[in-house]
Structure formats: C-alpha cells, structure tokens
Design an enzyme around this catalytic site. Sequence first.
Site, PDB file in Angstrom:
ATOM      1  N   ARG A  56      28.119  32.033  41.446  1.00  0.00           N
ATOM      2  CA  ARG A  56      28.521  32.577  40.145  1.00  0.00           C
ATOM      3  C   ARG A  56      28.153  34.057  40.104  1.00  0.00           C
ATOM      4  O   ARG A  56      27.050  34.446  40.508  1.00  0.00           O
ATOM      5  CB  ARG A  56      27.812  31.850  38.998  1.00  0.00           C
ATOM      6  CG  ARG A  56      28.346  30.457  38.691  1.00  0.00           C
ATOM      7  CD  ARG A  56      29.774  30.481  38.122  1.00  0.00           C
ATOM      8  NE  ARG A  56      30.288  29.157  37.821  1.00  0.00           N
ATOM      9  CZ  ARG A  56      31.024  28.413  38.651  1.00  0.00           C
ATOM     10  NH1 ARG A  56      31.333  28.865  39.854  1.00  0.00           N
ATOM     11  NH2 ARG A  56      31.468  27.226  38.275  1.00  0.00           N
TER      12      ARG A  56
ATOM     13  N   GLU B 127      34.439  38.622  35.622  1.00  0.00           N
ATOM     14  CA  GLU B 127      35.674  38.199  36.295  1.00  0.00           C
ATOM     15  C   GLU B 127      36.797  38.269  35.269  1.00  0.00           C
ATOM     16  O   GLU B 127      36.583  37.822  34.135  1.00  0.00           O
ATOM     17  CB  GLU B 127      35.557  36.763  36.815  1.00  0.00           C
ATOM     18  CG  GLU B 127      34.653  36.688  38.024  1.00  0.00           C
ATOM     19  CD  GLU B 127      34.555  35.285  38.631  1.00  0.00           C
ATOM     20  OE1 GLU B 127      35.373  34.413  38.275  1.00  0.00           O
ATOM     21  OE2 GLU B 127      33.654  35.076  39.434  1.00  0.00           O
TER      22      GLU B 127
ATOM     23  N   HIS C 259      37.513  34.654  43.419  1.00  0.00           N
ATOM     24  CA  HIS C 259      37.033  33.301  43.096  1.00  0.00           C
ATOM     25  C   HIS C 259      37.969  32.229  43.681  1.00  0.00           C
ATOM     26  O   HIS C 259      38.537  31.405  42.957  1.00  0.00           O
ATOM     27  CB  HIS C 259      36.903  33.134  41.567  1.00  0.00           C
ATOM     28  CG  HIS C 259      35.915  32.062  41.172  1.00  0.00           C
ATOM     29  ND1 HIS C 259      35.103  32.154  40.080  1.00  0.00           N
ATOM     30  CD2 HIS C 259      35.634  30.856  41.731  1.00  0.00           C
ATOM     31  CE1 HIS C 259      34.355  31.061  39.972  1.00  0.00           C
ATOM     32  NE2 HIS C 259      34.659  30.252  40.972  1.00  0.00           N
TER      33      HIS C 259
HETATM   34  C1  DGY Z   1      33.432  25.349  40.909  1.00  0.00           C
HETATM   35  O1  DGY Z   1      33.820  24.230  41.277  1.00  0.00           O
HETATM   36  O2  DGY Z   1      32.442  25.482  40.187  1.00  0.00           O
HETATM   37  C2  DGY Z   1      34.235  26.514  41.346  1.00  0.00           C
HETATM   38  O3  DGY Z   1      33.703  27.703  40.911  1.00  0.00           O
HETATM   39  C3  DGY Z   1      35.660  26.355  40.894  1.00  0.00           C
HETATM   40  O4  DGY Z   1      36.503  26.720  41.911  1.00  0.00           O
END
Ligand code: DGY
Length: 325
Positions: free
Chosen positions: A237, A266, A285
């Site tokens: 993240r 983002e 992402h």
């Molecule tokens: C997740 O699964 O948390 C990812 O960030 C989504 O692609």
Amino acid sequence: MKIFVTRIIPSGAVATLQEAGITVDQWQEKRNIGHQELIDICKKYDGLISVGQDLIDRSFLQSCRHLKVIAQMAVGFDNIDVEEATRLGIPIGNTPGVLSKATADTAFLLMMAVSRKAMYMNHKIMRGEWGFYEPTADLGIELHGKTLGIFGLGKIGLEMARLCQGAYGMKIIYCNRNHNPEAENATGARKVNFEELLAFSDVLSVHTALTAQTKGIFNRQAFDQMKKTAIFINTARGSIHNEEDLIEAMRQGSIWGCGLDVTNPEPMQPDNPLLDMPTAVILPHIGSATQQTRAAMAAIAAENILACRKGEPLPYPVNPELYKP
Ligand code: DGY
C-alpha cells in the site's frame, strides 16, 4: 438477492451469481463512485462487491446497515472500517491466497527493472536518445547473492523470497511481529528487527498490510538507515511509505533505487519527480492484474456472496468473530 459491484469484474463470477438467481449490477463508468453516491446506490441492494478504492467507512456502514454482506475483491481491506461492520453485524469477505504469486511476480519485476534501469532506458529510446554504445553509461547493479529484506513476511512475501532465492541465491531476512516458521523452513529466512532490516537489506520489499502501525513507517529516518546501494520495493500500500521522503531519499542518494506498484496518492500525478528518475520504476497498482488471478479473486468474492445467501458463514471472512457464539 440483489448485488451491486463497484467495477466490471470477470464474467465467470458474474455468471455464477446469476445462475444462482442473484441479480448482479456492475458500475459501468470509468471513475470511482463518490461516497454519497455509493450510499445512495447501495440502498437498493442487499450486498456489495467492493474494491480497495471504495471508502467503506463508518458513515457508509451506518447508512447501509441493511447490507447482508460486503465481499471485497482484494486481499487488503484497509478501506473498510471492519470494527464498525462487525458492530453492525455485517460480514466482510476478502480474497486471500490467490493473488500471492501474481503480486510477488510484480515485486520481482520491479526489482529487476530497477536494478537495470529498464524503464528509463526504454524512455530514452522513445525520446530518440538511443545514441552510440557507451561501455560506462547507465550501468545497473547485479542481484546475485544479495540480501532480500522483507517487511511483512506472509504469503506474498514468501513467494517473493522463493523467487529471489531461486533466481539469484539471495539471502532472506524479514521483519514481522511473529516468526514465520514456514518461510524459515522453506527459505532459511532469518527474523530481524526493523533497524537490522533497514541496515542489512540490499533489496527491501514491503508486503505488509496498511495499519496504524505501518502507515508512513518508511520515512526519511528509515531511508537514511538503509544502504546507499539499496533498492526499495513497495507492492503493498502506498501509504506505508512517505512519498515526499522517498523522493528526497532518491534525490540525495540515501538509497539507490525504488520500485513502486502502489503510490501515495493513487493515481500518481504525471509530474511526479520519481517518473523521471533513472533508478525508479512505477507501475499503476497492477500487482494482481493477471487474467488467472483476477478470475480467481472474483470467484472467491462470488463464493462469499453465495455463502451469505445460504445463511452460511463466509468461507473467506475478514470478521470471523461474527460467527462465534
Ligand atoms: C489487493 O488485493 O489488496 C490488491 O491491492 C488489489 O489488487
């Protein structure tokens, strides 16, 4: 039962739900749904399939307390106020496991691309700057025998460790609250504290969840403790690193490179200085973005919805305490 999905998701999962007699409506626009807009829409539905970009906070949950289930199509659920959902008795599901390999592949891809300045070199060609052969220009660094440090060694981190060990014989160190015996047995990974992780990693890859404890933990002070030759990778993240501090650390040469699949905010703005740096590689992402993985994630979200409709516990619950007597 009527389900709203905040994105267009793989068709197999939609068909599974429809065959079970569930009405499925998917958001068709290519923009995030506003907070109040999502509340208004959800008033007409019994359940929701969400993604990490949807803010499922206290006010959303209080306004939509009628929802029988929220099936997040992601492993991460830091966008959801799980405590409030549990208090209101709303089961939350996620999609663990199925995206571990795809996400680790993305971390590995970033590591390799950074180490050889791949994106920067590609951009040079596009700018018409593929000049003559210069034996000392734009050199990368090799990864053989280096130390991979993992912050948050769970399923995804273990896949990354396996890849790096198999490809480059890398030594593995990791920083977790608890030991990960499976990873220690499989890769010889050694648990270290945060300061040791910063000091000894040649590549430091983040695979932890975003929590109050991990938010902004990779800041100026942390980057200053890393090797000047180190590569920082984040596929977890964006808020786990402080992006201003990362830019500064790259400018000052406190670290050698960075590879990000997640940014803060983002989407990243096109004028972000990282995009012009030779040893930075940024992706939008796409950690889990393979055909196979996205189909598997959607299938799990559908399983969670189907279980709820049958009055059964979700097979992939985020708040399993709801089912405890
Ligand atoms: C997740 O699964 O948390 C990812 O960030 C989504 O692609």
